[in-house]
Design a protein around this motif. Structure first.
Motif, PDB file in Angstrom:
ATOM      1  N   GLY A  82       0.792  -1.398  -0.158  1.00 56.51           N
ATOM      2  CA  GLY A  82      -0.006   0.191  -0.268  1.00 56.51           C
ATOM      3  C   GLY A  82       0.785   1.174   0.074  1.00 56.51           C
ATOM      4  O   GLY A  82       0.379   2.405   0.126  1.00 56.51           O
ATOM      5  N   ILE A  83       2.218   1.247  -0.195  1.00 56.02           N
ATOM      6  CA  ILE A  83       3.155   2.341  -0.407  1.00 56.02           C
ATOM      7  C   ILE A  83       2.780   2.870  -1.619  1.00 56.02           C
ATOM      8  O   ILE A  83       2.827   2.345  -2.767  1.00 56.02           O
ATOM      9  N   GLU A  84       2.868   4.335  -1.513  1.00 56.84           N
ATOM     10  CA  GLU A  84       2.507   5.066  -3.062  1.00 56.84           C
ATOM     11  C   GLU A  84       3.664   4.881  -4.013  1.00 56.84           C
ATOM     12  O   GLU A  84       4.580   5.117  -3.440  1.00 56.84           O
ATOM     13  N   PRO A  85       3.229   4.771  -5.139  1.00 52.40           N
ATOM     14  CA  PRO A  85       4.574   4.518  -6.094  1.00 52.40           C
ATOM     15  C   PRO A  85       5.279   5.842  -6.111  1.00 52.40           C
ATOM     16  O   PRO A  85       6.658   5.372  -6.079  1.00 52.40           O
ATOM     17  N   TYR A  86       4.606   6.962  -5.887  1.00 53.22           N
ATOM     18  CA  TYR A  86       5.675   8.007  -6.203  1.00 53.22           C
ATOM     19  C   TYR A  86       6.817   8.089  -4.811  1.00 53.22           C
ATOM     20  O   TYR A  86       7.917   8.515  -5.006  1.00 53.22           O
ATOM     21  N   LEU A  87       6.223   7.634  -3.568  1.00 55.42           N
ATOM     22  CA  LEU A  87       7.386   7.423  -2.523  1.00 55.42           C
ATOM     23  C   LEU A  87       8.395   6.208  -2.885  1.00 55.42           C
ATOM     24  O   LEU A  87       9.587   6.619  -2.608  1.00 55.42           O
ATOM     25  N   VAL A  88       7.851   5.362  -3.345  1.00 59.84           N
ATOM     26  CA  VAL A  88       8.847   4.044  -3.749  1.00 59.84           C
ATOM     27  C   VAL A  88       9.843   4.550  -4.749  1.00 59.84           C
ATOM     28  O   VAL A  88      11.036   4.426  -4.592  1.00 59.84           O
ATOM     29  N   ALA A  89       9.252   5.347  -5.742  1.00 59.52           N
ATOM     30  CA  ALA A  89      10.346   5.873  -6.763  1.00 59.52           C
ATOM     31  C   ALA A  89      11.248   6.690  -6.343  1.00 59.52           C
ATOM     32  O   ALA A  89      12.451   6.789  -6.751  1.00 59.52           O
ATOM     33  N   SER A  90      10.840   7.684  -5.317  1.00 58.14           N
ATOM     34  CA  SER A  90      11.766   8.769  -4.714  1.00 58.14           C
ATOM     35  C   SER A  90      12.629   8.184  -3.436  1.00 58.14           C
ATOM     36  O   SER A  90      13.445   9.031  -3.472  1.00 58.14           O
ATOM     37  N   SER A  91      12.484   7.092  -2.936  1.00 58.35           N
ATOM     38  CA  SER A  91      13.202   6.701  -1.562  1.00 58.35           C
ATOM     39  C   SER A  91      13.978   5.579  -1.999  1.00 58.35           C
ATOM     40  O   SER A  91      15.092   5.662  -1.378  1.00 58.35           O
ATOM     41  N   VAL A  92      13.439   4.593  -2.887  1.00 56.09           N
ATOM     42  CA  VAL A  92      14.406   3.301  -2.877  1.00 56.09           C
ATOM     43  C   VAL A  92      15.523   3.788  -4.116  1.00 56.09           C
ATOM     44  O   VAL A  92      15.212   4.166  -5.279  1.00 56.09           O
ATOM     45  N   ILE A  93      16.696   3.409  -3.728  1.00 49.52           N
ATOM     46  CA  ILE A  93      17.676   3.605  -4.561  1.00 49.52           C
ATOM     47  C   ILE A  93      18.492   2.552  -5.277  1.00 49.52           C
ATOM     48  O   ILE A  93      19.180   2.621  -6.386  1.00 49.52           O
ATOM     49  N   LEU A 145      21.952  -6.753  -8.809  1.00 47.70           N
ATOM     50  CA  LEU A 145      21.572  -5.498  -8.380  1.00 47.70           C
ATOM     51  C   LEU A 145      20.577  -4.704  -9.167  1.00 47.70           C
ATOM     52  O   LEU A 145      21.076  -4.572 -10.603  1.00 47.70           O
ATOM     53  N   LEU A 146      19.441  -4.218  -8.691  1.00 44.21           N
ATOM     54  CA  LEU A 146      18.528  -3.305  -9.194  1.00 44.21           C
ATOM     55  C   LEU A 146      18.893  -1.919  -8.802  1.00 44.21           C
ATOM     56  O   LEU A 146      18.725  -1.788  -7.779  1.00 44.21           O
ATOM     57  N   GLU A 147      19.217  -1.119  -9.763  1.00 45.23           N
ATOM     58  CA  GLU A 147      19.662   0.467  -9.660  1.00 45.23           C
ATOM     59  C   GLU A 147      18.115   1.236  -9.947  1.00 45.23           C
ATOM     60  O   GLU A 147      17.841   0.999 -11.165  1.00 45.23           O
ATOM     61  N   ILE A 148      17.719   2.034  -8.914  1.00 41.45           N
ATOM     62  CA  ILE A 148      16.427   2.355  -9.518  1.00 41.45           C
ATOM     63  C   ILE A 148      16.852   3.851 -10.255  1.00 41.45           C
ATOM     64  O   ILE A 148      16.950   4.909  -9.650  1.00 41.45           O
ATOM     65  N   ASN A 149      16.916   3.722 -11.451  1.00 38.28           N
ATOM     66  CA  ASN A 149      17.471   4.908 -12.222  1.00 38.28           C
ATOM     67  C   ASN A 149      15.927   5.541 -13.057  1.00 38.28           C
ATOM     68  O   ASN A 149      14.827   5.152 -12.455  1.00 38.28           O
ATOM     69  N   SER A 150      16.166   6.462 -13.876  1.00 40.58           N
ATOM     70  CA  SER A 150      15.017   7.130 -14.336  1.00 40.58           C
ATOM     71  C   SER A 150      14.102   6.103 -15.016  1.00 40.58           C
ATOM     72  O   SER A 150      12.794   6.254 -14.868  1.00 40.58           O
ATOM     73  N   THR A 151      14.421   5.270 -15.731  1.00 41.85           N
ATOM     74  CA  THR A 151      13.727   4.262 -16.389  1.00 41.85           C
ATOM     75  C   THR A 151      12.910   3.505 -15.597  1.00 41.85           C
ATOM     76  O   THR A 151      11.584   3.045 -15.757  1.00 41.85           O
ATOM     77  N   ILE A 152      13.441   2.800 -14.606  1.00 39.12           N
ATOM     78  CA  ILE A 152      12.799   2.052 -13.472  1.00 39.12           C
ATOM     79  C   ILE A 152      12.027   2.900 -12.663  1.00 39.12           C
ATOM     80  O   ILE A 152      10.750   2.426 -12.387  1.00 39.12           O
ATOM     81  N   ALA A 153      12.207   4.181 -12.435  1.00 39.46           N
ATOM     82  CA  ALA A 153      11.268   5.093 -11.548  1.00 39.46           C
ATOM     83  C   ALA A 153       9.971   5.066 -12.513  1.00 39.46           C
ATOM     84  O   ALA A 153       8.921   5.220 -11.762  1.00 39.46           O
ATOM     85  N   LYS A 154      10.171   5.088 -13.745  1.00 42.66           N
ATOM     86  CA  LYS A 154       8.916   5.482 -14.565  1.00 42.66           C
ATOM     87  C   LYS A 154       7.941   4.255 -14.613  1.00 42.66           C
ATOM     88  O   LYS A 154       6.544   4.325 -14.379  1.00 42.66           O
ATOM     89  N   LEU A 155       8.697   3.108 -14.351  1.00 45.20           N
ATOM     90  CA  LEU A 155       8.124   1.808 -14.304  1.00 45.20           C
ATOM     91  C   LEU A 155       7.092   1.578 -12.900  1.00 45.20           C
ATOM     92  O   LEU A 155       6.109   1.198 -12.926  1.00 45.20           O
ATOM     93  N   ILE A 156       7.750   2.195 -11.824  1.00 47.67           N
ATOM     94  CA  ILE A 156       7.184   2.022 -10.541  1.00 47.67           C
ATOM     95  C   ILE A 156       6.018   3.152 -10.577  1.00 47.67           C
ATOM     96  O   ILE A 156       5.206   2.595 -10.239  1.00 47.67           O
ATOM     97  N   LEU A 157       6.175   4.052 -11.188  1.00 55.74           N
ATOM     98  CA  LEU A 157       5.063   5.020 -11.163  1.00 55.74           C
ATOM     99  C   LEU A 157       3.746   4.651 -11.850  1.00 55.74           C
ATOM    100  O   LEU A 157       2.580   4.650 -11.515  1.00 55.74           O
ATOM    101  N   LYS A 158       3.926   3.847 -13.011  1.00 55.51           N
ATOM    102  CA  LYS A 158       2.831   3.234 -13.508  1.00 55.51           C
ATOM    103  C   LYS A 158       2.291   1.873 -13.125  1.00 55.51           C
ATOM    104  O   LYS A 158       1.685   1.101 -13.694  1.00 55.51           O
ATOM    105  N   LYS A 160      11.675  -7.108 -16.299  1.00 52.63           N
ATOM    106  CA  LYS A 160      12.760  -7.782 -16.600  1.00 52.63           C
ATOM    107  C   LYS A 160      13.096  -7.691 -18.039  1.00 52.63           C
ATOM    108  O   LYS A 160      14.201  -7.704 -18.426  1.00 52.63           O
ATOM    109  N   ASN A 161      12.157  -7.153 -18.764  1.00 48.96           N
ATOM    110  CA  ASN A 161      12.463  -6.775 -20.246  1.00 48.96           C
ATOM    111  C   ASN A 161      13.385  -5.694 -20.193  1.00 48.96           C
ATOM    112  O   ASN A 161      14.299  -5.445 -21.146  1.00 48.96           O
ATOM    113  N   VAL A 162      13.126  -4.527 -19.544  1.00 47.12           N
ATOM    114  CA  VAL A 162      13.875  -3.456 -19.488  1.00 47.12           C
ATOM    115  C   VAL A 162      15.419  -3.763 -18.927  1.00 47.12           C
ATOM    116  O   VAL A 162      16.538  -3.293 -19.577  1.00 47.12           O
ATOM    117  N   LEU A 163      15.387  -4.863 -17.787  1.00 53.35           N
ATOM    118  CA  LEU A 163      16.774  -5.040 -17.395  1.00 53.35           C
ATOM    119  C   LEU A 163      17.447  -5.899 -18.323  1.00 53.35           C
ATOM    120  O   LEU A 163      19.035  -5.613 -18.429  1.00 53.35           O
TER     121      LEU A 163
END
Length: 564
Positions: free
Chosen positions: A430-441, A505-518, A526-529
């Motif tokens: 139940g954590i908001e996507p924008y919080l996950v994208a901005s906090s997890v590195i 190791l999954l680094e949360i870059n801008s591409t991954i952050a967009k996937l989290i938000l949607k 996995k396709n992106v990685l």
């Protein structure tokens, strides 16, 4: 060897046991798979000495005393250890194609067939005491830390129930030497074999002791069933637990000194249908690997991870199933970044190792200290770096993410199969996507695989039709060399010694952050990685096989349902 009568018939004829006792033992034998003599001894109907005297009288075979024989380890190892222990037999001599085997039960034709099959030799059975066979096997296979005289004294006392009536708590703690020495002996041997856990498990007719070494449980010994209350009480006293309470699980902790090394042991009891099962987790700081460079991370993963942990704020998660080394990785990480100018605080369940210069606290639900409440308190302690043992619920996740977003570097763990799973787990909480994208590195997923023993490591050329090629993705026309351990005393006949990590190791870059938000699916991640050439857990495991660190069988055991 001439067999006049069956063992049970002989014992009944000599009035050593009754027909009713024989039927009881036979019923147990059929359900447990144990030898009849072994069952009768554990039921207390005969002693080991009685049994061997009767066998010697009624079978035409030689009786030997292993105390008088200088065993040749090369001859002993003709039969694999696990087969020898299962059938209570040990090779003591060889003449031509005949192998002389000392057995507790020379009438056991199944054992003799197994010995013939494994040795490819004719078997000449001779009679010996089971306790002497166990002692000899222990000596050959590196178990000499066991205190034989203590075990003999305990077994002698157990033969008379009166000896048990006078054993008070005070005696267990101080005076009753046999049980104190037996428990100390088990712990010493476990430490010597680099075991992570000791399992003491009451069964219907005996007490089983097992060690977990390099992630694999191994039978070490079996003791009489009536030794269970003594061993349980001794360990509970050492762990400052309630010896009278046997109906509910308990936890305790104690420390022992072994060869100038301080060993912490965490005790857990669990009521079972046959009595309390005890597990002792061995926390040996001297053998704990707290050097990040030596955990087995590939150069690419290590360099990226080192960059992530040097950032001033954000959340880094380490994921994997229980026993995958997550806590060790976090401790090694904290050691790497620990500096006098940093205030590092942890909240754990429980604190496993004391880290110098780091403030560690444990949760205490009875006192109202949970991960969530403890984390709130930590935030009032002016921390720079926080380690939360595990994120188990939404409340803890929210506080940890808030801390990561307000200038703190936060480390924690999750139980997920891979790195992407950590992101979806937070969203499912139940954590908001924008919080996950901005906090997890970053998310580091890991497993542990056993390392091939360097003493018996052998090179193998895989043929064009070898099944290993399919798993490793190597074409038939390319040469393929892999390695395996041939089994030797140094690795306790396992072919492996030690473990190393397999990671992604999954680094949360801008591409991954967009996937989290949607709220993208795991497949999209996995396709992106894959497009970004980020190595998966399986690919790292394959590289460790190709580099001769581990085996194909080992990585397929660990990734049994995850082979890509």
């Amino acid at each position: 060897m001439v067999i006049k009568k069956r063992l049970g018939e002989i014992l009944v004829d000599k009035n050593v046991i009754t027909e009713k006792q024989l039927q009881e033992a036979l019923n147990i034998q059929r359900s447990s798979g144990q030898r009849l003599g072994q069952v009768l001894i554990r039921l207390g109907y005969v002693t080991e000495q009685d049994l061997i005297d009767i066998l010697e009288e009624h079978i035409d075979t030689e009786r030997v005393s292993l105390k008088d024989i200088d065993l040749d380890p090369n001859i002993v190892r003709i039969i694999p250890e696990h087969i020898a222990r299962r059938h209570k037999g040990i090779p003591i001599g060889k003449k031509g194609n005949t192998l002389q085997v000392a057995m507790a039960d020379p009438l056991n034709v199944v054992a003799i067939d197994d010995f013939q099959l494994k040795s490819r030799m004719d078997i000449e059975p001779v009679l010996a005491l089971e306790s002497e066979i166990e002692r000899a096997l222990n000596k050959i296979y590196g178990m000499e830390e066991f205190d034989d005289s203590a075990f003999e004294a305990l077994l002698s006392d157990l033969e008379t129930s009166a000896a048990l009536d006078d054993i008070s708590e005070e005696k267990l703690q101080v005076n009753y030497a046999p049980i104190v020495r037996v428990v100390n002996s088990i712990i010493r041997q476990a430490v010597k074999l680099r075991a992570s856990d000791i399992h003491i498990e009451p069964q219907e007719n005996y007490l089983r002791v097992r060690f977990r070494v390099d992630g694999i449980l191994k039978d070490v010994m079996s003791l009489p069933r009536n030794s269970h209350p003594l061993i349980t009480s001794r360990i509970k006293i050492m762990g400052q637990m309630d010896i009278a309470e046997k109906r509910v699980p308990q936890d305790g902790r104690f420390n022992v000194e072994i060869k100038d090394s301080s060993i912490d042991l965490r005790v857990s009891t669990l009521p079972t249908v046959y009595g309390e099962k005890i597990v002792l987790r061995i926390l040996d700081k001297a053998n704990m690997l707290l050097d990040l460079e030596k955990l087995g991370l590939s150069k690419m993963v290590f360099d990226k991870y080192k960059e992530l942990i040097s950032r001033p704020y954000g959340m880094i998660l380490v994921t994997g199933p229980t026993g995958s080394g997550k806590t060790t990785t976090l401790y090694a990480t904290l050691q790497k970044i620990n500096k006098p100018e940093k205030n590092i605080i942890t909240i754990e369940d429980p604190v496993e190792y004391m880290l110098k210069g780091i403030n560690q606290t444990a949760i205490n639900p009875k006192a109202g200290v949970t991960f969530a409440s403890g984390l709130r308190a930590i935030l009032r302690q002016d921390p720079d770096i926080i380690m939360v043992g595990e994120i188990r619920d939404k409340e803890t996740a929210q506080i940890a993410i808030q801390a990561a977003n307000t200038g703190h570097l936060v480390f924690s763990t999750l139980h997920t199969n891979d790195a992407v799973g950590a992101i979806t787990r937070l969203l499912d909480m139940g954590i908001e996507p924008y919080l996950v994208a901005s906090s997890v590195i970053g998310v580091l997923a890991q497993r542990l695989v056993r390392v091939i023993c360097l003493q018996c490591k052998k090179k193998i050329s895989v043929p064009p039709d070898g099944k290993e090629r399919v798993l490793l993705g190597i074409p038939k026309d390319e040469p393929l060399t892999i390695y395996k351990g041939e089994r030797c005393p140094a690795c306790e006949e396992t072919g492996f010694r030690g473990r190393t990590s397999v990671t992604e190791l999954l680094e949360i870059n801008s591409t991954i952050a967009k996937l989290i938000l949607k709220k993208a699916s795991s497949k999209e991640y996995k396709n992106v990685l894959r497009n970004e050439n980020v190595p998966t857990l399986w690919q790292d495991a394959v590289s460790k096989v190709m580099n001769g660190i581990t085996t194909v069988d080992e990585i397929t055991r660990i990734f049994v349902n995850e082979v890509e």
